[in-house]
Each structure stands twice: as structure tokens, then as C-alpha cells.
Design a protein around this motif. Structure first.
Motif, PDB file in Angstrom:
ATOM      1  N   THR A  58     -10.301   4.586  -0.202  1.00 52.51           N
ATOM      2  CA  THR A  58     -10.428   4.424   1.244  1.00 52.51           C
ATOM      3  C   THR A  58     -11.873   4.595   1.683  1.00 52.51           C
ATOM      4  OG1 THR A  58      -8.170   5.216   1.591  1.00 52.51           O
ATOM      5  CG2 THR A  58      -9.652   5.285   3.486  1.00 52.51           C
ATOM      6  N   GLU A  59     -12.566   5.570   1.105  1.00 56.10           N
ATOM      7  CA  GLU A  59     -13.979   5.754   1.417  1.00 56.10           C
ATOM      8  C   GLU A  59     -14.797   4.535   1.005  1.00 56.10           C
ATOM      9  OE1 GLU A  59     -14.955   9.312  -0.656  1.00 56.10           O
ATOM     10  OE2 GLU A  59     -13.961  10.652   0.781  1.00 56.10           O
ATOM     11  N   VAL A  63      -8.548  -4.684   6.156  1.00 55.19           N
ATOM     12  CA  VAL A  63      -8.440  -3.248   5.895  1.00 55.19           C
ATOM     13  C   VAL A  63      -7.589  -2.576   6.965  1.00 55.19           C
ATOM     14  CG1 VAL A  63      -9.748  -1.089   5.762  1.00 55.19           C
ATOM     15  CG2 VAL A  63     -10.580  -3.127   4.578  1.00 55.19           C
ATOM     16  N   ARG A  64      -7.774  -2.986   8.219  1.00 54.87           N
ATOM     17  CA  ARG A  64      -6.945  -2.414   9.282  1.00 54.87           C
ATOM     18  C   ARG A  64      -5.475  -2.793   9.097  1.00 54.87           C
ATOM     19  NH1 ARG A  64     -11.567  -3.707  12.162  1.00 54.87           N
ATOM     20  NH2 ARG A  64     -10.763  -5.741  12.780  1.00 54.87           N
ATOM     21  N   GLN A  65      -5.235  -3.988   8.556  1.00 54.58           N
ATOM     22  CA  GLN A  65      -3.862  -4.391   8.291  1.00 54.58           C
ATOM     23  C   GLN A  65      -3.198  -3.444   7.297  1.00 54.58           C
ATOM     24  OE1 GLN A  65      -4.176  -8.586   7.125  1.00 54.58           O
ATOM     25  NE2 GLN A  65      -2.894  -9.072   8.874  1.00 54.58           N
ATOM     26  N   TYR A  66      -3.932  -3.072   6.246  1.00 54.41           N
ATOM     27  CA  TYR A  66      -3.366  -2.148   5.263  1.00 54.41           C
ATOM     28  C   TYR A  66      -2.920  -0.861   5.952  1.00 54.41           C
ATOM     29  CZ  TYR A  66      -5.429  -4.937   1.447  1.00 54.41           C
ATOM     30  OH  TYR A  66      -5.754  -5.936   0.571  1.00 54.41           O
ATOM     31  N   ALA A  67      -3.784  -0.315   6.788  1.00 54.95           N
ATOM     32  CA  ALA A  67      -3.484   0.963   7.434  1.00 54.95           C
ATOM     33  C   ALA A  67      -2.311   0.830   8.403  1.00 54.95           C
ATOM     34  CB  ALA A  67      -4.724   1.486   8.159  1.00 54.95           C
ATOM     35  N   GLN A  68      -2.328  -0.212   9.235  1.00 58.13           N
ATOM     36  CA  GLN A  68      -1.240  -0.401  10.189  1.00 58.13           C
ATOM     37  C   GLN A  68       0.084  -0.656   9.486  1.00 58.13           C
ATOM     38  OE1 GLN A  68      -2.295  -3.571  12.869  1.00 58.13           O
ATOM     39  NE2 GLN A  68      -3.513  -2.245  14.199  1.00 58.13           N
ATOM     40  N   GLY A  69       0.055  -1.515   8.493  1.00 55.33           N
ATOM     41  CA  GLY A  69       1.284  -1.857   7.784  1.00 55.33           C
ATOM     42  C   GLY A  69       1.841  -0.693   6.993  1.00 55.33           C
ATOM     43  N   SER A  70       0.956   0.103   6.405  1.00 60.09           N
ATOM     44  CA  SER A  70       1.403   1.279   5.659  1.00 60.09           C
ATOM     45  C   SER A  70       2.021   2.312   6.591  1.00 60.09           C
ATOM     46  CB  SER A  70       0.222   1.887   4.890  1.00 60.09           C
ATOM     47  OG  SER A  70       0.639   3.009   4.143  1.00 60.09           O
ATOM     48  N   ALA A  71       1.396   2.522   7.754  1.00 58.95           N
ATOM     49  CA  ALA A  71       1.941   3.472   8.729  1.00 58.95           C
ATOM     50  C   ALA A  71       3.297   2.995   9.236  1.00 58.95           C
ATOM     51  CB  ALA A  71       0.969   3.648   9.885  1.00 58.95           C
ATOM     52  N   TYR A  72       3.433   1.685   9.478  1.00 59.44           N
ATOM     53  CA  TYR A  72       4.716   1.125   9.918  1.00 59.44           C
ATOM     54  C   TYR A  72       5.788   1.377   8.853  1.00 59.44           C
ATOM     55  CZ  TYR A  72       8.317  -2.393  10.669  1.00 59.44           C
ATOM     56  OH  TYR A  72       9.527  -3.033  10.836  1.00 59.44           O
ATOM     57  N   THR A  73       5.460   1.063   7.595  1.00 59.58           N
ATOM     58  CA  THR A  73       6.429   1.231   6.512  1.00 59.58           C
ATOM     59  C   THR A  73       6.848   2.682   6.367  1.00 59.58           C
ATOM     60  OG1 THR A  73       5.450  -0.653   5.338  1.00 59.58           O
ATOM     61  CG2 THR A  73       6.838   0.846   4.057  1.00 59.58           C
ATOM     62  N   ASP A 104       0.829  -1.205   0.000  1.00 61.66           N
ATOM     63  CA  ASP A 104       0.000   0.000   0.000  1.00 61.66           C
ATOM     64  C   ASP A 104       0.868   1.262   0.000  1.00 61.66           C
ATOM     65  OD1 ASP A 104      -2.663  -0.643  -0.257  1.00 61.66           O
ATOM     66  OD2 ASP A 104      -3.248   0.337   1.605  1.00 61.66           O
ATOM     67  N   HIS A 105       1.954   1.235   0.764  1.00 67.45           N
ATOM     68  CA  HIS A 105       2.864   2.383   0.800  1.00 67.45           C
ATOM     69  C   HIS A 105       3.482   2.618  -0.574  1.00 67.45           C
ATOM     70  CE1 HIS A 105       5.980   5.123   2.276  1.00 67.45           C
ATOM     71  NE2 HIS A 105       6.837   4.416   1.549  1.00 67.45           N
TER      72      HIS A 105
END
Length: 362
Positions: A289-290, A312-322, A267-268
Motif C-alpha cells: 500500500t505504501e 488504486v482508489r477502486q481497490y480500496a473502495q471495492g475491498s471496503a464494500y466486500t 483484494d479482499h
């Protein structure tokens, strides 16, 4: 191992016992139940297929340049499929991944009935997902050495029309994500076997599990609800976690952390390549995202039941981590995650990336 009429592998032990899931039934059920694609003129459909083939290689070159992964590897085309084709491919990949790990049953009519019932349920799940999946890299497909990258043409076209974004931009955006997944597995030589090993450990553990845990499921669900109320902002506990032993839970944590990393990294990358490659990337991300948050009541209920919302939460968490790691130490520093299984972030480190930095880059 025998072949079903449609070419799918059917699990058999040396003594002839069937596997836990009849994959030929799963494939047939999914293909029958999946909804048809959007009604479009044949010329538009054919143009979409051609364009997806054409953009795939270009997208991977952009990913290689941004990530530093995969230089020197051959550029391979994607398989552009319809919804039924994705279901067929998904059952083949799942069969290959689980054949040696899912517990076998004694070869009799009752075991065949169980396997067929599990096949129907799996097919219903695949039919639901088959109208939503845009693409997928399957490292466990027919050619294990190369894997297969699938792009689901009717879904790409349907979502692009629903979002009302430029078609060429959206095709590139989707391919950037899927090509990142392909490079994760082809440029990191140990990743495929590590993932398969962890899945095998998890499934074998379920086969050996004490049935008493199933009898305690209502009590465990009550505990999970109470836990959600006291753990503000924490991930909800899934049924799989409730039924795992401490040993299995450690394996599940590793798989969740790895999946979150892989999805978030992809995602990043699809956004970080930037507007010079995808001019409307900001609008696509906002609208997409909407859309992920939307849907009717039944659709949202099914997404929760099937774990799609957790994805979906995985995408957000993983993208923020990256993003946090890349901002702190650059992409070359981030790429330390691919050094070895020991370099992968833990589940706790996904939400505390500085902890990973302290451990890996002291």
C-alpha cells in the motif's frame, strides 16, 4: 479480419476498412519501449518462473475454499510471461474486446495513418504499464471459453525485492488476487458477455458522439475542478465522464461499479485467506500500500494521467464494500452479487453497501 506479421488481429470491415487502432503497431511499440526486467542470475529467473507455475493451482484452491466459487471446475495453469509477453497478450485481448465496437474508418491512407498513430500511443501506454503489472486474467484472450491468466515474472520478482518480503509469500499473495479474477469470470457464466456488452455500448457511443463536446472540453474541465472543490471525498471526474452523453454515463457507471467490485473482491480475498497461507500477509499489504502511494513526480503525474491512481482508489473502495457485506451476511450472502446483472451493486451502492443489502436482501 486479417493477420499481421506478428500474429495479431488487425481490424477490418467487410469492405476492408481498418479499425481505429492498429494493434500490430501498438504491440511493436510497447515491446520496443518497455524497460527491461531486474538484472538477476538466470537461475533465479528460472526458479521464479517455475515457482509461479507451481503456486498458481494451490492459490486457486484456497480462493475456491474461501469464496465458495468454482468447485468442480478444472484447475488450469497460468502463463508466466516477461514484460514483452504481457504487452503482446494485452494487445490481443484488447483487440478481441474492441473489434466489433470501435468505429471503423474508410479504407484509405489517411485512415491507416490515424490507426497507426493510435497504435503508437496505445503502445506507449502499454510500455508504461508493462513494467508495473504483476498479473492479469484476460477473459477475452485467444481461447474465449477459458481465458488466460498471465503472471509477469520480472515484475513479481522486482516488486518482491523492492518490498523486501519473503518471495514464496509474495508469489502466493499475487496468485491469490489473479486466481480470484479468473474464478469471477469462469464461475459466473454470464459475466464475460455482460462485461463485453457494456464495453461495446460505451465505445459505440463514443463513435456516435457529437464533436461539439470535444470543443467544450476546456469548459467541462473547469466545471470538473469546481465540482471537486464542492464534493469533498467524492471520486474525481474523469475526462471520459466529461465527454459522455447521459446514456453513455449510465453505461460508464455500470462499468466503474463492476470494475470496483471485481478489484475490491480480489483484494479482499488475497488478504482474507490469512496468515496460515501467507504468513507475512500483514507486512506485505502494509508495504504494498505504501508503494502504491509512492513514486517520483513524473511517475505520479503519469499515474494520474493514465488513471492508475483512480484504479488504486477502486481497490480500496471495492475491498471496503466486500468486507462490509461479508461481515454483515457472510460470504454466501455476498455471493448474491453473482446471481445476475441486476444483483450487481450500482456505483452509488459501492460506497453505501447497506443500500445494496436493502435492495438485494430486503
Amino acid at each position: 479480419m486479417e493477420r499481421a506479421r506478428n500474429g495479431l488481429r488487425v481490424n477490418r470491415t467487410a469492405a476492408g476498412g481498418p479499425g481505429a487502432i492498429d494493434w500490430s503497431v501498438a504491440a511493436a511499440t510497447g515491446r520496443k519501449l518497455v524497460r527491461g526486467g531486474p538484472p538477476v542470475p538466470r537461475a533465479r529467473a528460472e526458479q521464479t518462473v517455475r515457482a509461479l507455475h507451481e503456486v498458481n493451482g494451490t492459490a486457486e484452491l484456497h480462493v475456491r475454499e474461501l469464496t465458495g466459487l468454482g468447485h468442480g471446475l478444472p484447475l488450469r495453469d497460468a502463463e508466466v510471461v516477461d514484460r514483452q509477453g504481457w504487452i503482446q497478450a494485452a494487445t490481443e485481448g484488447l483487440s478481441a474486446l474492441t473489434d466489433d465496437a470501435v468505429p471503423r474508418r474508410v479504407d484509405n491512407r489517411l485512415s491507416a495513418l490515424f490507426a497507426g498513430s493510435a497504435g503508437v500511443q496505445t503502445g506507449m501506454l502499454l510500455a508504461f504499464l508493462g513494467s508495473r503489472v504483476l498479473g492479469q486474467y484476460d477473459p477475452f484472450g485467444p481461447s474465449a471459453a477459458e481465458g488466460r491468466l498471465l503472471l509477469v515474472a520480472p515484475n513479481v520478482l522486482s516488486v518482491q525485492q523492492a518490498l523486501d518480503v519473503p518471495a514464496a509469500d509474495f508469489r502466493m499473495w499475487v496468485c491469490l488476487h489473479e486466481c480470484t479474477h479468473r474464478l469471477q469470470f469462469t464461475a459466473v457464466p454470464w459475466l464475460r458477455d455482460y462485461f463485453a456488452e457494456q464495453v461495446g455500448k460505451l465505445l459505440t457511443g463514443f463513435g456516435d458522439a457529437d464533436d461539439s463536446r470535444l470543443g467544450r472540453l476546456p469548459e467541462l474541465l473547469k466545471q470538473a475542478r469546481q465540482s471537486r472543490q464542492t464534493r469533498a471525498g467524492a471520486d474525481p471526474i474523469g475526462i471520459a465522464e466529461l465527454l459522455t452523453s447521459p446514456e453513455q454515463r449510465a453505461v460508464l457507471d455500470r462499468l466503474i461499479a463492476l470494475s470496483t467490485l471485481l478489484e475490491g473482491h480480489a483484494d479482499h480475498v488475497m488478504d482474507a485467506v490469512g496468515p496460515q497461507v501467507v504468513p507475512s500477509v500483514a507486512a506485505i499489504r502494509r508495504k504494498f500500500t505504501e508503494r502504491r502511494r509512492g513514486g517520483g513526480v513524473l511517475d505520479r503525474a503519469l499515474r494520474v494521467l493514465l488513471g492508475v491512481d483512480a484504479k488504486v482508489r477502486q481497490y480500496a473502495q471495492g475491498s471496503a464494500y466486500t468486507k462490509h457485506i461479508v461481515d454483515a451476511v457472510g460470504m454466501s450472502g455476498f455471493n448474491l452479487v453473482w446471481e445476475s446483472p441486476e444483483s450487481l451493486p450500482t456505483r452509488a451502492e459501492i460506497t453505501d453497501p447497506d443500500a445494496w443489502l436493502r435492495r438485494v436482501r430486503p
